[in-house]
Design an enzyme around this catalytic site. Sequence first.
Site, PDB file in Angstrom:
ATOM      1  N   ASN A  60      36.425  -8.506 -27.783  1.00  0.00           N
ATOM      2  CA  ASN A  60      36.006  -8.430 -26.387  1.00  0.00           C
ATOM      3  C   ASN A  60      36.129  -9.728 -25.586  1.00  0.00           C
ATOM      4  OD1 ASN A  60      34.544  -7.603 -24.041  1.00  0.00           O
ATOM      5  ND2 ASN A  60      32.688  -7.065 -24.985  1.00  0.00           N
ATOM      6  N   TYR A  83      30.919 -15.586 -21.006  1.00  0.00           N
ATOM      7  CA  TYR A  83      29.602 -16.507 -21.535  1.00  0.00           C
ATOM      8  C   TYR A  83      30.447 -17.874 -21.724  1.00  0.00           C
ATOM      9  CZ  TYR A  83      26.935 -12.547 -22.437  1.00  0.00           C
ATOM     10  OH  TYR A  83      26.169 -11.147 -21.962  1.00  0.00           O
ATOM     11  N   GLU A 135      30.668 -23.007 -36.624  1.00  0.00           N
ATOM     12  CA  GLU A 135      29.752 -23.128 -37.793  1.00  0.00           C
ATOM     13  C   GLU A 135      29.906 -22.264 -38.846  1.00  0.00           C
ATOM     14  OE1 GLU A 135      25.595 -23.866 -36.728  1.00  0.00           O
ATOM     15  OE2 GLU A 135      26.076 -25.535 -35.388  1.00  0.00           O
TER      16      GLU A 135
END
Lengths: 173, 173
Positions: B132, B139, B151
């Site tokens: 997506n 964002y 991470e």
Amino acid sequence: MDFKIRAAEKEDCKDISRMIMELAVYEKMSEQVKISHEELERDGFSQNPFFECLVAEVTDEHKSKEGFKVVGYALYFYTYSTWKGRTVYLEDLYVMPEFRGNGIGKGLLSKVAEVGKKKQCVRLQLSVLNWNTPTQDFYAAKGAQDLTASEGWHFIRFDGQNLDNLANEAPKS
Amino acid sequence: MDFKIRAAEKEDCKDISRMIMELAVYEKMSEQVKISHEELERDGFSQNPFFECLVAEVTDEHKSKEGFKVVGYALYFYTYSTWKGRTVYLEDLYVMPEFRGNGIGKGLLSKVAEVGKKKQCVRLQLSVLNWNTPTQDFYAAKGAQDLTASEGWHFIRFDGQNLDNLANEAPKS
């Protein structure tokens, strides 16, 4: 080895805080820990707490070299899936190294599942680092799925200045 | 286009339920949606709710072809980091396609950040599917980090029989 799993009390926050740091050292991110036991007391043991916690306690005769009797913890809270409903989310599960292999970790995990089921949760979720294969194997052996691998979910985060910027742009309504 | 962002009320659950399904269709997982508006009413609008929700509402003159005035929602709850403390977690953010491009999605996101900051949250988190990219870009443009990429965090889940098995093995203490 005899151990008891019980709901954490405010007085356990120093032990929990100590073990949070031990877990972060294992996860190679100890520089990220900014939480104090006072914050844990405030956030977990006041009205509308942000989390719940279980601790594993051994008897006096089995206490650690340093004299600790609280030797493990499971910290969790409730989240919500708009597809499935109530979910219990296990943020941390930890047992001190010298107490591993006695079923304490499994006991804490099962107890969180039991607590969640009583609250009508249909899922227990958690996160694990990709290099941490012992932990991944521990959960996989008990039937957990890796959703990042199978469905491609990624974790996204805003913090610091980026979070402030967002909040400052909120419409006034 | 004029729109208002406000806290959802129990009466909005039918609209929220409709949009949850629209979002799941977009995410190509609509067969996974098992939640009813009655469950949303029970879980979000009773004492100690499992989530909070904001809705975006347009004026009568801008209502959708089908007559809907509630055209977007942001559903969120509070989680906890044992390293950083209080976190607001955005489970769903959705705006109906015909209302996009008017700042409604950005408005909902910013409002959630504002609500979180008022509750002393230091993070806003969410998840997004790896295919997506429009949503990831939305964002990222606002400063979010992808923690799965940076991470290596993976999502893990127990549900169904695996969750029952775990709960049934909980130590009796």
